[in-house]
Write an enzyme that holds these catalytic residues in place. Sequence first.
Site, PDB file in Angstrom:
ATOM      1  N   ASP A  62       0.832  -1.203   0.000  1.00 57.06           N
ATOM      2  CA  ASP A  62       0.000   0.000   0.000  1.00 57.06           C
ATOM      3  C   ASP A  62       0.875   1.265   0.000  1.00 57.06           C
ATOM      4  O   ASP A  62       0.623   2.219  -0.728  1.00 57.06           O
ATOM      5  CB  ASP A  62      -0.893  -0.058   1.251  1.00 57.06           C
ATOM      6  N   LYS A 115       1.373   4.280  -2.872  1.00 50.87           N
ATOM      7  CA  LYS A 115       1.228   5.713  -2.571  1.00 50.87           C
ATOM      8  C   LYS A 115       2.481   6.489  -2.953  1.00 50.87           C
ATOM      9  O   LYS A 115       2.405   7.593  -3.506  1.00 50.87           O
ATOM     10  CB  LYS A 115       0.948   5.903  -1.074  1.00 50.87           C
TER      11      LYS A 115
END
Length: 809
Positions: free
Chosen positions: A673, A677
């Site tokens: 994750d 980002k």
Amino acid sequence: MKVMKFGGTSVGSEESILSLKRIVEAENDDVIVVVSALGGITDKLIETSKMAVNGNEGYVDEIEAMAQRHHNMIDAIIADKDKHDRLLAIIDGLLEQLRSIYYGVYLIRDLSEKTKAAIVSYGERLSSQIVATLIDGSRWYDSREFIKTTQKHGKHVLDSELTQRLVRETFAEIPKVSLVPGFISSDECSGETTNLGRGGSDYTAAIIAASLNAEVLEIWTDVDGFMTADPRVIHTAYTINELSYIEAMELCNFGAKVIYPPTIYPVCVKNIPIMVKNTFNPDAQGTVIKATVDNDKKPIKGISSINGTTLITVTGLSMVGVIGVNRRIFTALADNGISVFMVSQASSENSTSIGVRDEDADEAVNVLNREFAKEIQTGAMFPMHAESGLATIAIVGENMKHTPGIAGKLFGTLGRSGISVIACAQGASETNISFVVDSRFLRKSLNVIHDSFFLSEYNVLNLFICGIGTVGGNLIEQIRSQYEELKRTRRLKLNVVGISNSKRAMFSRDGIDLSSYREQLEKAEPSNVDHLRNGIIGMNIFNSVFVDCTASGEVAGLYQALLEHNVSVVAANKVAASSDYDSYLKLKETALRRGVKFLFETNVGAGLPIIGTINDLRSSGDKILKIEAVLSGTLNFIFNEISADVPFSETVRRAKEQGYSEPDPRIDLSGKDVVRKLVILAREAGYKVEQEDVEKHLFVPDEFFKGSIDDFWRNLPSLDAGFESRRKAIEADNKRWRFVAKMDRGRTSVSLEAVGSDHPFYNLEGSNNIIMLTTERYREYPMLIQGYGAGAGVTAAGVFANIMSIANI
Ligand code: ADP
Ligand code: ASP
Ligand code: MG
């Protein structure tokens, strides 16, 4: 005295014809009633004649069906036996003649213009006899005796003078109710039956009204009045209470079928008002058309259109400055009976484009090629170029004269909707702007212009919300609670026109009632991504935004097509912006090219303004050199919770229980994750980065991600001891763990680091995020953005902020 015209639908059914009777009988004044054929009969008469001339015996059944329809009507509405039988005798006499004519056509296989005109005349001749019998005390007149035509360029046109005289003579003395068949006429020399053209009953009524100086001409039809656009195409069209003659003429000339175009001129000259009324709803106010109307301050009154347009371009170098080319174009066309409804000439004068109907196009090209044969031969002009498959649209309103910016708004609206304008024209009278588009865009053009000009007391943003989980659900609640406030303070209507989840989708142009959307969605039709894409694109709706609150790759796969169709995209979903670089770039370029937005602020740091800030810095000429950030609320929570009493595995369990982690915490622990980002931030900072380029220093060994989720939970405590000894060591150094994502001039990495109390990340609490931007301008003291980095409420608010930034375009 008034003239009342009832159209086909007003005499088409038992219900409507009885309503007609009530309307006419309620009149105190003398009235002349003009009627059309029973709805659809003129079309049927034409189709049947084609069958007969082609030798198709089915024509006989068609005649019988028409006969039956008239018989049924008579049986249903004429109760009196004598009247019934007398009428039936007249009707059957007419039908018998009609059968004979068709038989002749069938035998000889010839259908001349004269025969066609004879055949179509029966529609009005039959209907007017029925209405004359229905209305007590009325008297029937044969309009062929006083509506007279003459031949011009092979077409039958009204002889106004003769007609006026004959009308005055015929109606010198009138009964209370006179009954006249519309549409039909006769040739002034031969006396043969002719007609005034399709839709011509309106014209019959106008000619009679003008000749007799009637008080008013009433057009009774099947809609509440003249509307802002064709209600069959634009379902939000509404009735216009007042129109000037000029406005009505402009709208009718450009296809507003509600009144046949030549109708307005004769009554306008006499200053006789026209009322447009609904036979099915006589109490509705209707529309009045007259010389001057109250100024309602609306810049435009209506929109109309003509499909089947051909644009002929007359071009050549010799045209520049030559006087008389235009005169020759228009004289040549007029001499051949071809009407031009739009002209556009560039000020360079080397090309003139003229709009004609498709059916006139071949003839117009031939006529012009002949007219300019010499110039074409010498090469001074090019042969005519014709482009078909087009449509012409006009926006009309006398207030345009006083309002700057209408053309800007019109073409801006079209441009934002991806519609290109092929030609345009605005006369100096400024009551009409007309333009030509590809026919395929006609409906969309009408929709977007109507939305933009008529629903635009407010700016409207139309939202399709995909995904109604925690973020989507929160967003819908926020929209619902802000709706009135935004309307009041920002003149903005946030219209949710579509909602979908992974199983179902619902759409409503008027907006979905957000108080019960979940129940409604349960009952909605089953859906998948293809259905969703087709539904959104098919709606062709102006100013629309697709809001993706899912985490689905399939849904992200829709963005490209949606942007291509001028739908903006706001994504909480990270898949698209972090997928391969070329796809990401293509999405951004498409949005730029189509003049729409692709926004994904919440992909990083939930509601924190990170991507927007990076973009603002870059737009103002700054350069992003370094990014250091804690981007995972989950991991920050874990490393803030870990202590002598709370082992690593327990912190992971708490993160899940308290809703900080993904449902499957491995997605957080694997760093995936954070990598996504970081990739997004690096790209927005101007660097070409793929997920594989990110150097990963993880803290949970790879094998923990391989088995099932149960294996994962079972094995996790085996890491606790190792973590605890490392934790003790960093605690002794007065340091804290942070999972840090870094970008340094395009080089990217993620790693678990121990930061000291002098580091800005040291005090980062709970599940917060922090982003430190080092730029050319913020070099010595980098810029810090810090706050909640996770949570449905703040994420939904971030999505909302993106939506609002589109509303402010
Ligand atoms: P009639 O048979 O009464 O003459 P028409 O079918 O000729 O009726 O004309 C009425 C129809 O015109 C309406 O039913 C509507 O569908 C269509 N129409 C097109 N443009 C407009 C408009 N701007 N306002 C109202 N009606 C319109
Ligand atoms: N019946 C004719 C037509 O359908 C004339 C009219 O309705 O005005 O065109
Ligand atoms: Mg009509």
